[in-house]
Design a protein around this motif. Structure first.
Motif, PDB file in Angstrom:
ATOM      1  N   GLU A   1      49.264  46.543  42.466  1.00 26.34           N
ATOM      2  CA  GLU A   1      50.307  46.653  43.487  1.00 26.34           C
ATOM      3  C   GLU A   1      50.820  45.264  43.849  1.00 26.34           C
ATOM      4  OE1 GLU A   1      49.954  48.263  47.853  1.00 26.34           O
ATOM      5  OE2 GLU A   1      49.078  49.649  46.379  1.00 26.34           O
ATOM      6  N   MET A   2      49.837  44.358  43.832  1.00 14.43           N
ATOM      7  CA  MET A   2      50.190  43.011  44.255  1.00 14.43           C
ATOM      8  C   MET A   2      51.008  42.282  43.208  1.00 14.43           C
ATOM      9  SD  MET A   2      47.543  41.768  46.785  1.00 14.43           S
ATOM     10  CE  MET A   2      47.284  42.832  48.161  1.00 14.43           C
ATOM     11  N   ALA A   3      50.864  42.713  41.966  1.00 13.44           N
ATOM     12  CA  ALA A   3      51.580  42.009  40.896  1.00 13.44           C
ATOM     13  C   ALA A   3      53.085  41.979  41.190  1.00 13.44           C
ATOM     14  CB  ALA A   3      51.307  42.708  39.566  1.00 13.44           C
ATOM     15  N   SER A   4      53.593  43.080  41.699  1.00  9.25           N
ATOM     16  CA  SER A   4      55.027  43.108  41.987  1.00  9.25           C
ATOM     17  C   SER A   4      55.334  42.172  43.153  1.00  9.25           C
ATOM     18  CB  SER A   4      55.465  44.536  42.299  1.00  9.25           C
ATOM     19  OG  SER A   4      54.886  44.930  43.508  1.00  9.25           O
ATOM     20  N   LEU A   5      54.411  42.195  44.147  1.00  8.49           N
ATOM     21  CA  LEU A   5      54.612  41.294  45.277  1.00  8.49           C
ATOM     22  C   LEU A   5      54.592  39.848  44.798  1.00  8.49           C
ATOM     23  CD1 LEU A   5      52.234  42.922  47.895  1.00  8.49           C
ATOM     24  CD2 LEU A   5      54.713  42.910  47.919  1.00  8.49           C
ATOM     25  N   LEU A   6      53.630  39.589  43.861  1.00 12.24           N
ATOM     26  CA  LEU A   6      53.480  38.226  43.319  1.00 12.24           C
ATOM     27  C   LEU A   6      54.781  37.759  42.688  1.00 12.24           C
ATOM     28  CD1 LEU A   6      50.118  37.678  41.434  1.00 12.24           C
ATOM     29  CD2 LEU A   6      51.203  36.256  43.158  1.00 12.24           C
TER      30      LEU A   6
ATOM     31  N   VAL B   1      49.376  30.796  45.693  1.00  8.42           N
ATOM     32  CA  VAL B   1      49.576  32.255  45.701  1.00  8.42           C
ATOM     33  C   VAL B   1      48.754  32.897  44.589  1.00  8.42           C
ATOM     34  CG1 VAL B   1      51.245  34.095  45.307  1.00  8.42           C
ATOM     35  CG2 VAL B   1      51.840  32.158  46.761  1.00  8.42           C
ATOM     36  N   ILE B   2      48.898  32.290  43.407  1.00 11.22           N
ATOM     37  CA  ILE B   2      48.168  32.867  42.262  1.00 11.22           C
ATOM     38  C   ILE B   2      46.661  32.786  42.505  1.00 11.22           C
ATOM     39  CG2 ILE B   2      47.660  32.558  39.809  1.00 11.22           C
ATOM     40  CD1 ILE B   2      50.626  31.746  39.544  1.00 11.22           C
TER      41      ILE B   2
ATOM     42  N   VAL C   1      45.159  35.399  44.839  1.00 13.13           N
ATOM     43  CA  VAL C   1      44.961  36.694  44.180  1.00 13.13           C
ATOM     44  C   VAL C   1      43.779  36.610  43.214  1.00 13.13           C
ATOM     45  CG1 VAL C   1      46.000  38.415  42.681  1.00 13.13           C
ATOM     46  CG2 VAL C   1      47.368  37.295  44.424  1.00 13.13           C
ATOM     47  N   HIS C   2      43.730  35.524  42.491  1.00 13.01           N
ATOM     48  CA  HIS C   2      42.668  35.313  41.514  1.00 13.01           C
ATOM     49  C   HIS C   2      41.287  35.350  42.192  1.00 13.01           C
ATOM     50  CE1 HIS C   2      40.184  32.830  38.783  1.00 13.01           C
ATOM     51  NE2 HIS C   2      40.817  33.574  37.881  1.00 13.01           N
ATOM     52  N   ASP C   3      41.235  34.586  43.292  1.00 13.18           N
ATOM     53  CA  ASP C   3      39.976  34.543  44.057  1.00 13.18           C
ATOM     54  C   ASP C   3      39.547  35.943  44.475  1.00 13.18           C
ATOM     55  OD1 ASP C   3      39.660  31.955  43.968  1.00 13.18           O
ATOM     56  OD2 ASP C   3      39.950  31.539  46.124  1.00 13.18           O
ATOM     57  N   PHE C   4      40.525  36.645  44.993  1.00 11.35           N
ATOM     58  CA  PHE C   4      40.227  37.970  45.541  1.00 11.35           C
ATOM     59  C   PHE C   4      39.682  38.912  44.483  1.00 11.35           C
ATOM     60  CE2 PHE C   4      41.484  42.253  46.723  1.00 11.35           C
ATOM     61  CZ  PHE C   4      40.857  42.335  47.944  1.00 11.35           C
ATOM     62  N   VAL C   5      40.339  38.829  43.284  1.00 12.22           N
ATOM     63  CA  VAL C   5      39.924  39.765  42.233  1.00 12.22           C
ATOM     64  C   VAL C   5      38.587  39.363  41.635  1.00 12.22           C
ATOM     65  CG1 VAL C   5      40.577  40.753  40.008  1.00 12.22           C
ATOM     66  CG2 VAL C   5      42.310  40.348  41.740  1.00 12.22           C
ATOM     67  N   ARG C   6      38.390  38.064  41.468  1.00  7.75           N
ATOM     68  CA  ARG C   6      37.199  37.611  40.756  1.00  7.75           C
ATOM     69  C   ARG C   6      35.925  37.632  41.599  1.00  7.75           C
ATOM     70  NH1 ARG C   6      37.887  35.304  35.706  1.00  7.75           N
ATOM     71  NH2 ARG C   6      39.181  36.929  34.744  1.00  7.75           N
TER      72      ARG C   6
ATOM     73  N   ALA D   1      44.731  36.539  54.801  1.00  8.48           N
ATOM     74  CA  ALA D   1      46.042  36.227  55.385  1.00  8.48           C
ATOM     75  C   ALA D   1      47.143  36.031  54.326  1.00  8.48           C
ATOM     76  CB  ALA D   1      45.928  35.027  56.299  1.00  8.48           C
ATOM     77  N   PRO D   2      46.890  35.225  53.274  1.00  5.97           N
ATOM     78  CA  PRO D   2      47.993  35.019  52.312  1.00  5.97           C
ATOM     79  C   PRO D   2      48.464  36.346  51.705  1.00  5.97           C
ATOM     80  CG  PRO D   2      46.180  33.529  51.855  1.00  5.97           C
ATOM     81  CD  PRO D   2      45.695  34.467  52.888  1.00  5.97           C
ATOM     82  N   LEU D   3      47.526  37.186  51.356  1.00 10.51           N
ATOM     83  CA  LEU D   3      47.909  38.455  50.723  1.00 10.51           C
ATOM     84  C   LEU D   3      48.633  39.359  51.710  1.00 10.51           C
ATOM     85  CD1 LEU D   3      44.673  39.047  48.681  1.00 10.51           C
ATOM     86  CD2 LEU D   3      46.876  38.319  47.822  1.00 10.51           C
ATOM     87  N   VAL D   4      48.140  39.386  52.956  1.00 11.31           N
ATOM     88  CA  VAL D   4      48.796  40.201  53.978  1.00 11.31           C
ATOM     89  C   VAL D   4      50.212  39.671  54.205  1.00 11.31           C
ATOM     90  CG1 VAL D   4      48.766  40.847  56.412  1.00 11.31           C
ATOM     91  CG2 VAL D   4      46.660  40.900  55.093  1.00 11.31           C
ATOM     92  N   ASN D   5      50.297  38.372  54.289  1.00 10.95           N
ATOM     93  CA  ASN D   5      51.608  37.770  54.550  1.00 10.95           C
ATOM     94  C   ASN D   5      52.600  38.076  53.441  1.00 10.95           C
ATOM     95  OD1 ASN D   5      50.860  36.842  56.985  1.00 10.95           O
ATOM     96  ND2 ASN D   5      50.145  34.847  56.198  1.00 10.95           N
ATOM     97  N   LEU D   6      52.125  38.054  52.189  1.00 12.44           N
ATOM     98  CA  LEU D   6      52.975  38.378  51.045  1.00 12.44           C
ATOM     99  C   LEU D   6      53.701  39.697  51.308  1.00 12.44           C
ATOM    100  CD1 LEU D   6      50.967  37.804  47.755  1.00 12.44           C
ATOM    101  CD2 LEU D   6      53.092  36.732  48.468  1.00 12.44           C
TER     102      LEU D   6
END
Ligand code: ADP
Length: 692
Positions: free
Chosen positions: A459-464, A516-517, A520-525, A544-549
């Motif tokens: 889902e986030m990929a599109s946001l990214l 930004v990348i 997301v990377h941190d979160f997934v890994r 916060a960064p992901l929510v803000n995105l």
């Protein structure tokens, strides 16, 4: 399984033999046979008792009869004695050759003394009357009927007396009296001889009634009715009144007099009470009552016993059924460690029959060979009594077919009825299946988590891409601008400054894109399972960064309110971040409706308010979105339930699992006038623990 339950099972094993016996007994002729035996016994005893009472009654009756017979015999003998005395007295009267006057005097005196003599006559050998004397105690007997008219019987008697030269009695005959009644009389003729020559007769007239009255009445008439009867039963004279009573005893005896035979009859009445005064009857009756009582008591006792036996057999059968159907393996060992009992579940577990197990001591056939030493030590410790009782421990067993399985053993001392320890009782539970299921569920949880994370990432990929567009466009335009500046031949130092500035901006933008990348990377890994103490602020900052995105895309304002001086929380950081992110994302999506102008998401962290949750930290995510419809409420936490076209429906169910794994609670409530607030709690790290 508790120790008590184990100990209760042991006596049942011992008593099982008894149960078998009872079963065998039941299989025999059975309760019906026993009942008919009892009935026969009761009937027999009753018959014996009735016979005894009857015999005793009869014995008593025969006693009475004998007594009456005796009385009658005595009466007859008394009567005869009296009569022979009379004969002697009369002989005395004749032998003294009296003068007439003297005779009359003597005769009168005799008549006075003997009331039964009514008249004495002195007759010559031709039976002509010489002298006579009537009893003065009553009116003369031959008043209504003259003597000459009633002389026949006396003549007969005198003929017989003359022949036998001794007294002779006439037949009795009825003599009417002046009072209108009459009486039965009898004459006695006594021949008077002098030197062998008959010189006359003395004739005495006896009244039969007076004979009974005077001679027998006093002695025998009190309890009996005495009568002279004719052979056909006609009563000639009678004494005594018929006393009332139920039973009549009768005795008859012949009074054999020379020339006449009278029948003396005695009737005695004995009433009902006579059945009991008799000692024998009373004794027999008392004994009968005692016997019947004992029999009744015995029957009662036997019935109680039978019931107890049945109850016992039932209880034993129930226990055996319970034991056999138990899924838990049971194993009893004596104080040396020898197996004394195993239940079917245990045999099935280890794949060996009970015969091969009972009596065995270490090493047991179900111990894995490489563990024998360890298990031996463990057993020694246990037998020495050094292990805490009733505490379960896990172990590995091996089946007869070689497969291994994990078991949980709970062992407790086996206490006998006398309160002495006779061994150990153990409950063995096969936990291999449970372990397998636990492992499976853990793996599937993990897979589900990973899937949910990947879905979030997708889902986030599109946001990214949306978010990266800006820095990349900026980088491109700065780069193009710089190239243009560098291409300019008349580049001035001013231009170079601009190029520098552009390159800095490029670097900045690239850094921003990289961040930004990386977020997301941190979160997934990050897959660190370990729980750690984390400041709530750090958790909020991480997402916060992901929510803000997403907030930027959906034009949502995000407010973060974190109470000051919050304790750290003990949690699996990655998981909790995922929970927060899910809730924030759901909230933002709920507000994403056309026409919804107020789009505020509040992330709040504070100490839990209720006293029950003292020491807990509460996280809440509130939105002012559409709220949750009634029909959705019940299914909210159901996996794969979603109302969104692109939704997976896993978010909330995972959130709850994670929060509950931490011991917390996830819930939600509507926010007025619109929106929803989701709250969950996490345990705070206590300050003293950290200091330690
Ligand atoms: P998903 O978000 O993939 O649909 P979730 O389990 O996170 O799965 O949510 C299940 C459903 O719960 C959502 O489809 C939505 O209808 C409802 N829901 C969750 N959060 C909210 C909220 N803050 N406001 C309104 N509805 C919500």
């Amino acid at each position: 399984m508790t120790q008590d339950a184990l100990q209760r099972l042991i006596p049942s094993l011992r008593a099982r033999t008894l149960a078998w016996w009872l079963a065998i007994e039941d299989a025999l002729p059975g309760g019906r046979g026993r009942r008919s035996l009892w009935s026969a016994l009761i009937v027999l005893v009753m018959a014996v008792l009735v016979t005894l009472v009857w015999l005793a009654g009869r014995y008593e009756a025969s006693q009475l009869q004998a007594e009456l017979e005796r009385d009658t015999a005595n009466a007859v003998s008394d009567l005869r004695t009296q009569l022979s005395r009379h004969v002697q007295a009369l002989q005395g009267l004749q032998s003294s050759h009296p003068s007439e006057a003297f005779w009359t005097l003597e005769a009168q005196s005799l008549l006075r003394e003997n009331r039964d003599m009514l008249r004495i006559e002195w007759r010559d050998p031709a039976l002509n009357l010489n002298m006579m004397a009537d009893s003065l105690l009553r009116s003369p007997v031959f008043e209504r009927v003259r003597r000459s008219e009633a002389l026949n019987e006396a003549q007969q008697a005198c003929l017989r007396a003359k022949r036998s030269s001794g007294p002779s009695y006439s037949h009795s005959y009825f003599l009417p009296q002046t009072d209108g009644l009459g009486m039965e009389v009898m004459d006695m003729c006594l021949p008077n001889t002098q030197d062998g020559v008959l010189v006359g007769f003395t004739v005495v007239t006896y009244g039969l009634q007076e004979l009974i009255n005077a001679r027998l009445g006093v002695g025998y008439g009190r309890r009996n009715e005495i009568s002279f009867t004719e052979p056909d039963g006609t009563r000639l004279a009678i004494w005594g009144n018929q006393s009332r009573g139920l039973r009549l005893f009768t005795a008859q005896q012949l009074v054999d007099l020379p020339g006449n035979t009278l029948v003396l009859r005695m009737d005695g009445r004995r009433g009902e009470p006579d059945l009991f005064p008799n000692v024998l009857t009373a004794l027999v009756t008392a004994m009968s009552i005692a016997l019947v009582t004992v029999m009744v008591l015995l029957a009662k006792d036997s019935r109680r016993r039978l019931k107890a036996e049945n109850d016992l057999a039932e209880a034993l059968a129930f226990r055996k059924a319970m034991e056999d159907s138990l899924m838990t393996g049971l194993r009893a060992r004596d104080l040396e460690g020898r197996i004394t009992y195993v239940n079917p579940a245990f045999c099935q577990m280890v794949g060996l029959p009970a015969e091969q197990l009972t009596g065995r001591n270490a090493p047991m056939p179900y111990w894995p060979p490489e563990m024998v030493d360890e298990y031996k030590q463990r057993q020694a410790i246990r037998l020495a009594g050094n292990a805490p009782p009733r505490e379960g421990f896990e172990s590995m067993f091996i089946r007869a077919d070689g497969t291994r399985f994990e078991v949980l053993i709970i062992e407790a001392p086996l206490i006998s009825v006398q309160g002495l320890q006779t061994g150990w009782m153990g409950a063995v539970i096969d936990i291999s299946e449970q372990r397998r299921i636990e492992e499976l569920s853990r793996a599937s949880q993990e897979r589900l988590q990973a899937t949910a994370r990947l879905a979030t990432v997708g889902e986030m990929a599109s946001l990214l891409s949306h978010e990266l567009n800006q820095p990349l466009a900026a980088i491109a335009s700065y780069a193009n601008g710089s190239l243009n500046l560098l291409r300019d031949p008349a580049a001035s130092p001013q231009n170079m400054d601009d190029v520098h500035m552009a390159l800095r901006r490029i670097a900045e933008q690239a850094g921003r894109a990289g961040k930004v990348i990386n977020s997301v990377h941190d979160f997934v890994r990050r897959r660190d399972q370990a729980r750690e103490a984390v400041a709530p602020q750090a958790l909020v900052d991480a997402i916060a960064p992901l929510v803000n995105l997403q907030a930027r895309k959906l034009q949502v304002k995000v407010h973060t309110r974190i109470e000051s001086k919050l304790p750290q929380v003990m949690c699996d950081r990655t998981m909790v971040e995922q929970v927060l992110l899910n809730l924030a994302r759901n909230g933002m999506q709920a507000m994403d409706q056309p026409g919804n102008l107020e789009r505020v998401l509040v992330l709040q962290v504070r100490r839990a308010a209720s006293s029950a949750e003292h020491g807990w930290v509460e996280f809440s995510v509130s939105d002012v979105g559409a709220g949750i419809a009634e029909d959705v409420v019940g299914q909210l936490f159901t996996p794969f339930f979603t109302t969104k076209p692109e939704g997976m429906g896993l978010g909330l169910s995972l959130c709850r699992t994670v929060v509950e794994q931490h011991g917390g609670h996830l819930g939600f409530e509507p926010l007025l006038p619109r929106g929803t607030v989701f709250r969950f709690t996490l345990p705070a790290v206590h300050l003293d623990k950290i200091a330690a």
